[in-house]
Design a protein around this motif. Structure first.
Motif, PDB file in Angstrom:
ATOM      1  N   VAL A  39       0.872  -1.171   0.000  1.00 31.50           N
ATOM      2  CA  VAL A  39       0.000   0.000   0.000  1.00 31.50           C
ATOM      3  C   VAL A  39       0.911   1.224   0.000  1.00 31.50           C
ATOM      4  N   HIS A  40       1.003   1.871  -1.122  1.00 26.37           N
ATOM      5  CA  HIS A  40       1.880   3.029  -1.255  1.00 26.37           C
ATOM      6  C   HIS A  40       1.231   4.270  -0.647  1.00 26.37           C
ATOM      7  N   GLU A  41       2.065   5.243  -0.292  1.00 25.85           N
ATOM      8  CA  GLU A  41       1.582   6.451   0.366  1.00 25.85           C
ATOM      9  C   GLU A  41       0.530   7.179  -0.473  1.00 25.85           C
ATOM     10  N   VAL A  42       0.696   7.198  -1.789  1.00 28.25           N
ATOM     11  CA  VAL A  42      -0.279   7.864  -2.645  1.00 28.25           C
ATOM     12  C   VAL A  42      -1.651   7.190  -2.536  1.00 28.25           C
ATOM     13  N   VAL A  43      -1.671   5.873  -2.365  1.00 22.70           N
ATOM     14  CA  VAL A  43      -2.935   5.144  -2.194  1.00 22.70           C
ATOM     15  C   VAL A  43      -3.549   5.494  -0.839  1.00 22.70           C
ATOM     16  N   ARG A  44      -2.734   5.510   0.211  1.00 24.26           N
ATOM     17  CA  ARG A  44      -3.240   5.879   1.547  1.00 24.26           C
ATOM     18  C   ARG A  44      -3.836   7.287   1.527  1.00 24.26           C
ATOM     19  N   ASP A  45      -3.127   8.217   0.896  1.00 23.80           N
ATOM     20  CA  ASP A  45      -3.602   9.594   0.831  1.00 23.80           C
ATOM     21  C   ASP A  45      -4.927   9.670   0.066  1.00 23.80           C
ATOM     22  N   PHE A  46      -5.015   8.973  -1.059  1.00 23.47           N
ATOM     23  CA  PHE A  46      -6.244   8.964  -1.842  1.00 23.47           C
ATOM     24  C   PHE A  46      -7.407   8.403  -1.022  1.00 23.47           C
ATOM     25  N   LEU A  47      -7.178   7.271  -0.346  1.00 24.70           N
ATOM     26  CA  LEU A  47      -8.245   6.666   0.459  1.00 24.70           C
ATOM     27  C   LEU A  47      -8.631   7.565   1.628  1.00 24.70           C
ATOM     28  N   ALA A  48      -7.680   8.277   2.197  1.00 22.29           N
ATOM     29  CA  ALA A  48      -8.000   9.218   3.280  1.00 22.29           C
ATOM     30  C   ALA A  48      -8.925  10.322   2.773  1.00 22.29           C
ATOM     31  N   ARG A  49      -8.783  10.699   1.524  1.00 19.63           N
ATOM     32  CA  ARG A  49      -9.595  11.761   0.941  1.00 19.63           C
ATOM     33  C   ARG A  49     -10.952  11.276   0.423  1.00 19.63           C
ATOM     34  N   PHE A  50     -10.972  10.058  -0.154  1.00 20.19           N
ATOM     35  CA  PHE A  50     -12.176   9.608  -0.859  1.00 20.19           C
ATOM     36  C   PHE A  50     -12.766   8.290  -0.349  1.00 20.19           C
ATOM     37  N   GLY A  51     -12.040   7.556   0.482  1.00 20.08           N
ATOM     38  CA  GLY A  51     -12.511   6.247   0.935  1.00 20.08           C
ATOM     39  C   GLY A  51     -13.858   6.311   1.620  1.00 20.08           C
ATOM     40  N   GLY A  52     -14.687   5.323   1.317  1.00 19.69           N
ATOM     41  CA  GLY A  52     -15.996   5.222   1.940  1.00 19.69           C
ATOM     42  C   GLY A  52     -17.085   6.033   1.253  1.00 19.69           C
ATOM     43  N   LEU A  53     -16.745   6.711   0.186  1.00 20.20           N
ATOM     44  CA  LEU A  53     -17.742   7.532  -0.503  1.00 20.20           C
ATOM     45  C   LEU A  53     -18.242   6.830  -1.766  1.00 20.20           C
ATOM     46  N   ARG A  54     -19.512   7.025  -2.020  1.00 22.22           N
ATOM     47  CA  ARG A  54     -20.148   6.510  -3.244  1.00 22.22           C
ATOM     48  C   ARG A  54     -20.657   7.706  -4.037  1.00 22.22           C
ATOM     49  N   PHE A  55     -20.317   7.720  -5.302  1.00 22.28           N
ATOM     50  CA  PHE A  55     -20.711   8.817  -6.182  1.00 22.28           C
ATOM     51  C   PHE A  55     -21.712   8.279  -7.192  1.00 22.28           C
ATOM     52  N   ASP A  56     -22.981   8.573  -6.964  1.00 24.32           N
ATOM     53  CA  ASP A  56     -24.056   8.049  -7.800  1.00 24.32           C
ATOM     54  C   ASP A  56     -24.299   8.930  -9.017  1.00 24.32           C
ATOM     55  N   VAL A  57     -23.277   9.049  -9.847  1.00 23.38           N
ATOM     56  CA  VAL A  57     -23.419   9.829 -11.080  1.00 23.38           C
ATOM     57  C   VAL A  57     -24.049   8.945 -12.147  1.00 23.38           C
ATOM     58  N   SER A  58     -24.767   9.575 -13.054  1.00 22.43           N
ATOM     59  CA  SER A  58     -25.386   8.833 -14.157  1.00 22.43           C
ATOM     60  C   SER A  58     -25.720   9.815 -15.268  1.00 22.43           C
ATOM     61  N   GLY A  59     -26.109   9.268 -16.391  1.00 23.59           N
ATOM     62  CA  GLY A  59     -26.507  10.101 -17.514  1.00 23.59           C
ATOM     63  C   GLY A  59     -25.424  10.182 -18.574  1.00 23.59           C
ATOM     64  N   THR A  60     -25.664  11.033 -19.536  1.00 24.04           N
ATOM     65  CA  THR A  60     -24.751  11.209 -20.653  1.00 24.04           C
ATOM     66  C   THR A  60     -23.445  11.818 -20.171  1.00 24.04           C
ATOM     67  N   GLY A  61     -22.345  11.244 -20.624  1.00 22.72           N
ATOM     68  CA  GLY A  61     -21.036  11.775 -20.287  1.00 22.72           C
ATOM     69  C   GLY A  61     -20.375  12.392 -21.500  1.00 22.72           C
ATOM     70  N   VAL A  62     -19.106  12.729 -21.343  1.00 29.19           N
ATOM     71  CA  VAL A  62     -18.346  13.346 -22.418  1.00 29.19           C
ATOM     72  C   VAL A  62     -18.113  12.356 -23.556  1.00 29.19           C
ATOM     73  N   THR A  63     -17.596  11.152 -23.226  1.00 29.89           N
ATOM     74  CA  THR A  63     -17.326  10.137 -24.264  1.00 29.89           C
ATOM     75  C   THR A  63     -17.899   8.771 -23.920  1.00 29.89           C
ATOM     76  N   VAL A  64     -18.505   8.635 -22.758  1.00 31.46           N
ATOM     77  CA  VAL A  64     -19.117   7.383 -22.310  1.00 31.46           C
ATOM     78  C   VAL A  64     -20.163   7.749 -21.257  1.00 31.46           C
ATOM     79  N   ALA A  65     -21.166   6.901 -21.098  1.00 36.21           N
ATOM     80  CA  ALA A  65     -22.189   7.177 -20.087  1.00 36.21           C
ATOM     81  C   ALA A  65     -21.557   7.250 -18.696  1.00 36.21           C
ATOM     82  N   ARG A  66     -22.028   8.175 -17.900  1.00 38.09           N
ATOM     83  CA  ARG A  66     -21.546   8.284 -16.525  1.00 38.09           C
ATOM     84  C   ARG A  66     -22.128   7.130 -15.721  1.00 38.09           C
TER      85      ARG A  66
END
Length: 146
Positions: A39-66
């Motif tokens: 587990v590299h430090e960059v992974v730990r830092d990322f998980l500290a910032r975003f871990g445990g969150l769910r992003f329920d995005v949907s709909g038309t995207g830029v080049t693929v559906a969200r």
């Protein structure tokens, strides 16, 4: 908020993220460390910032559906070989970080902070600030293996 456009930052905030968010990532990393995964430090830092969150995005995207994505490595338990084998093929150390599209795909990060879509193929989103932007806006990752 400099890491993200106002549109992406607003979307992230609407799902519980904040620029100063920091949580202890050890509950997400420990099960994999016990199996010998680095587990590299960059992974730990990322998980500290975003871990445990769910992003329920949907709909038309830029080049693929969200599609919704969740930052929770524990959703990848039992798939460790998938990450170590693809990582070895690509010459990087992949660590699972969550799921995309309600479990249809896994997400991983390497020791450089690059985010990947992983399944029976691998695609690269790029470094994590850009990867989060791509996931929120619906930008197709670059196919690299499979």
């Amino acid at each position: 908020m400099q890491e993200f456009s106002p549109e992406v930052a607003d979307t992230l905030v609407s799902f519980g993220w904040s620029p100063d968010r920091r949580v202890d990532p050890s509950s997400w990393t420990a099960p994999f460390e016990e199996q010998g995964m680095a587990v590299h430090e960059v992974v730990r830092d990322f998980l500290a910032r975003f871990g445990g969150l769910r992003f329920d995005v949907s709909g038309t995207g830029v080049t693929v559906a969200r599609a919704p994505f969740e930052i929770d490595p524990l959703l990848c338990i039992g798939e460790e070989d998938r990450f170590t084998e693809w990582g070895a093929d690509l010459g990087v150390e992949m660590f699972p970080i969550g799921e995309l599209d309600n479990g249809h795909f896994f997400l991983a990060m390497d020791e450089h902070g690059v985010v990947y879509l992983v399944m029976d193929r691998v695609a690269r989103y790029g470094p994590w600030p850009e990867a989060i932007d791509a996931l929120v806006r619906g930008v197709k990752p670059e196919e690299i293996a499979g």
